[in-house]
Scaffold this motif. Structure first.
Motif, PDB file in Angstrom:
ATOM      1  N   PRO A  80       0.845  -1.209   0.000  1.00 29.36           N
ATOM      2  CA  PRO A  80       0.000   0.000   0.000  1.00 29.36           C
ATOM      3  C   PRO A  80       0.878   1.256   0.000  1.00 29.36           C
ATOM      4  CG  PRO A  80       0.068  -0.953   2.195  1.00 29.36           C
ATOM      5  CD  PRO A  80       0.820  -1.885   1.300  1.00 29.36           C
ATOM      6  N   PHE A  81       0.542   2.189  -0.875  1.00 31.44           N
ATOM      7  CA  PHE A  81       1.269   3.451  -0.950  1.00 31.44           C
ATOM      8  C   PHE A  81       0.482   4.535  -0.237  1.00 31.44           C
ATOM      9  CE2 PHE A  81       2.995   1.195  -4.617  1.00 31.44           C
ATOM     10  CZ  PHE A  81       4.346   1.402  -4.416  1.00 31.44           C
ATOM     11  N   LYS A  82       1.201   5.421   0.446  1.00 32.05           N
ATOM     12  CA  LYS A  82       0.562   6.541   1.131  1.00 32.05           C
ATOM     13  C   LYS A  82       0.666   7.784   0.261  1.00 32.05           C
ATOM     14  CE  LYS A  82       1.677   5.052   5.804  1.00 32.05           C
ATOM     15  NZ  LYS A  82       2.381   5.411   7.026  1.00 32.05           N
ATOM     16  N   LYS A  83      -0.335   8.646   0.367  1.00 30.59           N
ATOM     17  CA  LYS A  83      -0.265   9.928  -0.321  1.00 30.59           C
ATOM     18  C   LYS A  83       0.749  10.809   0.393  1.00 30.59           C
ATOM     19  CE  LYS A  83      -4.758  10.758  -2.388  1.00 30.59           C
ATOM     20  NZ  LYS A  83      -5.919  11.653  -2.376  1.00 30.59           N
ATOM     21  N   PRO A  84       1.558  11.545  -0.329  1.00 31.08           N
ATOM     22  CA  PRO A  84       2.487  12.454   0.351  1.00 31.08           C
ATOM     23  C   PRO A  84       1.712  13.586   1.027  1.00 31.08           C
ATOM     24  CG  PRO A  84       2.608  12.763  -2.019  1.00 31.08           C
ATOM     25  CD  PRO A  84       1.718  11.589  -1.770  1.00 31.08           C
ATOM     26  N   PRO A  85       2.149  14.029   2.212  1.00 27.71           N
ATOM     27  CA  PRO A  85       1.420  15.100   2.909  1.00 27.71           C
ATOM     28  C   PRO A  85       1.512  16.411   2.134  1.00 27.71           C
ATOM     29  CG  PRO A  85       3.489  14.639   4.002  1.00 27.71           C
ATOM     30  CD  PRO A  85       3.330  13.605   2.939  1.00 27.71           C
ATOM     31  N   ARG A  86       0.432  17.188   2.205  1.00 33.73           N
ATOM     32  CA  ARG A  86       0.427  18.492   1.539  1.00 33.73           C
ATOM     33  C   ARG A  86       1.365  19.439   2.256  1.00 33.73           C
ATOM     34  NH1 ARG A  86      -5.258  20.845  -0.168  1.00 33.73           N
ATOM     35  NH2 ARG A  86      -4.636  20.680  -2.332  1.00 33.73           N
ATOM     36  N   LYS A  87       2.133  20.174   1.478  1.00 36.63           N
ATOM     37  CA  LYS A  87       3.061  21.134   2.054  1.00 36.63           C
ATOM     38  C   LYS A  87       2.445  22.526   1.980  1.00 36.63           C
ATOM     39  CE  LYS A  87       7.174  18.564   0.828  1.00 36.63           C
ATOM     40  NZ  LYS A  87       8.430  18.573   0.081  1.00 36.63           N
TER      41      LYS A  87
END
Length: 59
Positions: A6-13
């Motif tokens: 499972p891949f996680k979405k990168p956090p919004r900067k």
């Protein structure tokens, strides 16, 4: 067949100065000098939360 990872979405900067360079400031009222007068008008001071730029607006 292999395992499914499972891949996680990168956090919004948060944009630091990127939007401010194009004139999209995030103005916030400076509370400590809110009631100044200039030429007989009430003056409100604003400061950008991202870049720290200040502006003065007379009402």
């Amino acid at each position: 067949m292999g395992e499914i990872v499972p891949f996680k979405k990168p956090p919004r900067k948060k944009p630091k100065k990127g939007l401010c360079q194009h004139g999209f400031h995030k103005w916030k009222v400076v509370k400590n000098t809110r009631f100044d007068s200039q030429k007989g008008k009430l003056v409100t001071r604003y400061q950008c939360e991202r870049c720290g730029k200040r502006k003065v607006e007379a009402h």
